[in-house]
Write an enzyme that holds these catalytic residues in place. Structure first.
Site, PDB file in Angstrom:
ATOM      1  N   ALA A 117      -0.825   6.077   1.276  1.00 56.02           N
ATOM      2  CA  ALA A 117      -0.949   5.031   2.292  1.00 56.02           C
ATOM      3  C   ALA A 117      -1.428   3.696   1.713  1.00 56.02           C
ATOM      4  CB  ALA A 117      -1.906   5.498   3.388  1.00 56.02           C
TER       5      ALA A 117
ATOM      6  N   HIS B 224      -0.579   2.365  -1.231  1.00 56.19           N
ATOM      7  CA  HIS B 224       0.603   1.675  -1.758  1.00 56.19           C
ATOM      8  C   HIS B 224       1.467   1.137  -0.610  1.00 56.19           C
ATOM      9  CE1 HIS B 224      -0.164   4.712  -5.093  1.00 56.19           C
ATOM     10  NE2 HIS B 224      -0.195   3.581  -5.741  1.00 56.19           N
TER      11      HIS B 224
HETATM   12  P1  AMP Z   1      -1.208   2.468  -9.113  1.00 53.34           P
HETATM   13  O1  AMP Z   1       0.068   3.130  -8.731  1.00 53.34           O
HETATM   14  O2  AMP Z   1      -2.398   3.366  -9.037  1.00 53.34           O
HETATM   15  O3  AMP Z   1      -1.100   1.718 -10.412  1.00 53.34           O
HETATM   16  O4  AMP Z   1      -1.497   1.369  -8.010  1.00 53.34           O
HETATM   17  C1  AMP Z   1      -0.542   0.406  -7.664  1.00 53.34           C
HETATM   18  C2  AMP Z   1      -1.172  -0.631  -6.782  1.00 53.34           C
HETATM   19  O5  AMP Z   1      -1.663  -0.005  -5.598  1.00 53.34           O
HETATM   20  C3  AMP Z   1      -2.359  -1.339  -7.437  1.00 53.34           C
HETATM   21  O6  AMP Z   1      -2.274  -2.726  -7.149  1.00 53.34           O
HETATM   22  C4  AMP Z   1      -3.537  -0.704  -6.764  1.00 53.34           C
HETATM   23  O7  AMP Z   1      -4.682  -1.542  -6.707  1.00 53.34           O
HETATM   24  C5  AMP Z   1      -2.990  -0.444  -5.379  1.00 53.34           C
HETATM   25  N1  AMP Z   1      -3.771   0.592  -4.693  1.00 53.34           N
HETATM   26  C6  AMP Z   1      -4.084   1.824  -5.171  1.00 53.34           C
HETATM   27  N2  AMP Z   1      -4.868   2.486  -4.287  1.00 53.34           N
HETATM   28  C7  AMP Z   1      -5.058   1.644  -3.243  1.00 53.34           C
HETATM   29  C8  AMP Z   1      -5.782   1.738  -2.016  1.00 53.34           C
HETATM   30  N3  AMP Z   1      -6.487   2.811  -1.682  1.00 53.34           N
HETATM   31  N4  AMP Z   1      -5.757   0.672  -1.174  1.00 53.34           N
HETATM   32  C9  AMP Z   1      -5.048  -0.451  -1.503  1.00 53.34           C
HETATM   33  N5  AMP Z   1      -4.345  -0.590  -2.635  1.00 53.34           N
HETATM   34  C10 AMP Z   1      -4.352   0.434  -3.499  1.00 53.34           C
END
Ligand code: AMP
Length: 286
Positions: A35, A37
């Site tokens: 959620a 993402h």
């Molecule tokens: P990742 O796939 O973990 O590299 O994350 C991709 C993007 O999703 C990054 O910009 C993260 O900061 C964002 N993201 C990950 N978890 C959350 C969350 N719980 N709430 C908001 N954005 C998130």
């Protein structure tokens, strides 16, 4: 949704939109979407006509091979989620597409030590890898808006620095942290937590809220000490809990009134899963 695996196919998909004068939002991810993402895609839709999401598990930001291999991959479920929210394009490149000359080529940028603090101290080379991949992806996608989550506070701070440094005309939009009902920040790593630990992990959120209440009323050292105490029990072990200047990422010293942007950032081990979280206690990113 169009799924593009090569730069050529992405370019032709994007060309059709840019010929029609459409603006582009870009949401880089490593897949295993949840959620958090999806909220980034929705924010992207508010900022531009077309949303491009990338799924690329970037090998250069992992400092442990084992962690890279264990990283969850679930393309079918990711595609369904992206389609359900109306994402326009998924860019799903291979490592060779992103790094045609190998992974050693780095953007020439001095990060002024921003990459060495906090997460960087525990994950050497991590932010160099993040900067490398985001710069490459921005060169390929050339978006008007880049959407990143506040969940990775140091990450978006470093990427903003990089945008300014290279004078890249992409606007960084920071999305609020999405949480589970009981307060734990959403993360693909949460799936690895046994349900009792997952439930108990809301101590991190409760500790951040308490720090926000305490700021200005008790000393920074006092806030830190009680945070460490609260988050040390059973399977929980905090790695750091810092109250920092959101601009420099350095611990704040002296009077709270002298700072206009204060953030609490923490990393906590819950069993063998490392969780990070943060809360803006004062001010906001400019
Ligand atoms: P990742 O796939 O973990 O590299 O994350 C991709 C993007 O999703 C990054 O910009 C993260 O900061 C964002 N993201 C990950 N978890 C959350 C969350 N719980 N709430 C908001 N954005 C998130």
């Amino acid at each position: 949704m169009q799924i593009c695996k090569t730069i050529t196919s992405l370019n032709s998909a994007l060309e059709a939109f840019s010929n029609a004068g459409k603006s582009i939002s870009f949401i880089p991810t490593m897949g295993a979407l949840h959620a958090g993402h999806i909220s980034l895609i929705e924010i992207g839709q508010q900022h531009a006509d077309v949303t491009v999401c990338s799924i690329f598990v970037n090998p250069t930001q992992f400092n442990q091979q084992d962690d890279l291999e264990k990283y969850p991959r679930n393309l079918d479920a990711d595609v369904k989620l992206l389609e359900s929210v109306g994402c326009d394009i998924l860019f799903y490149p291979t490592v060779e597409t992103i790094y045609p000359n190998g992974t050693d080529e780095q953007p020439e940028i001095d990060l002024q030590g921003l990459d060495q603090k906090l997460e960087g101290a525990f994950r050497p080379g991590h932010f160099e890898g993040v900067v490398q991949v985001v710069k490459r992806l921005l060169d390929i996608v050339k978006p008007d808006a880049l959407i990143m989550g506040q969940k990775d506070f140091q990450q978006f701070t470093i990427i903003q620095y990089m945008l300014d440094y290279f004078e890249i005309a992409t606007k960084l939009v920071v999305a609020p942290i999405k949480r589970e009902d009981h307060g734990l920040a959403r993360s693909s790593r949460n799936e690895r937590l046994p349900s009792n630990i997952r439930q108990a992990a809301n101590i991190i959120y409760r500790t951040l809220i308490r720090a926000r209440r305490q700021l200005g009323n008790i000393s920074i050292a006092g806030i830190q000490a009680s945070a460490f105490q609260d988050m040390t029990f059973d399977d929980f072990r905090p790695e750091y809990f810092e109250i920092i200047d959101g601009n420099t990422l350095d611990p704040i010293e002296g009077r709270v009134q002298d700072y206009d942007y204060i953030v609490a950032v923490t990393a906590v081990w819950a069993g063998d899963v490392r969780l990070i979280d943060n809360m803006i206690l004062k001010g906001s990113k400019q």
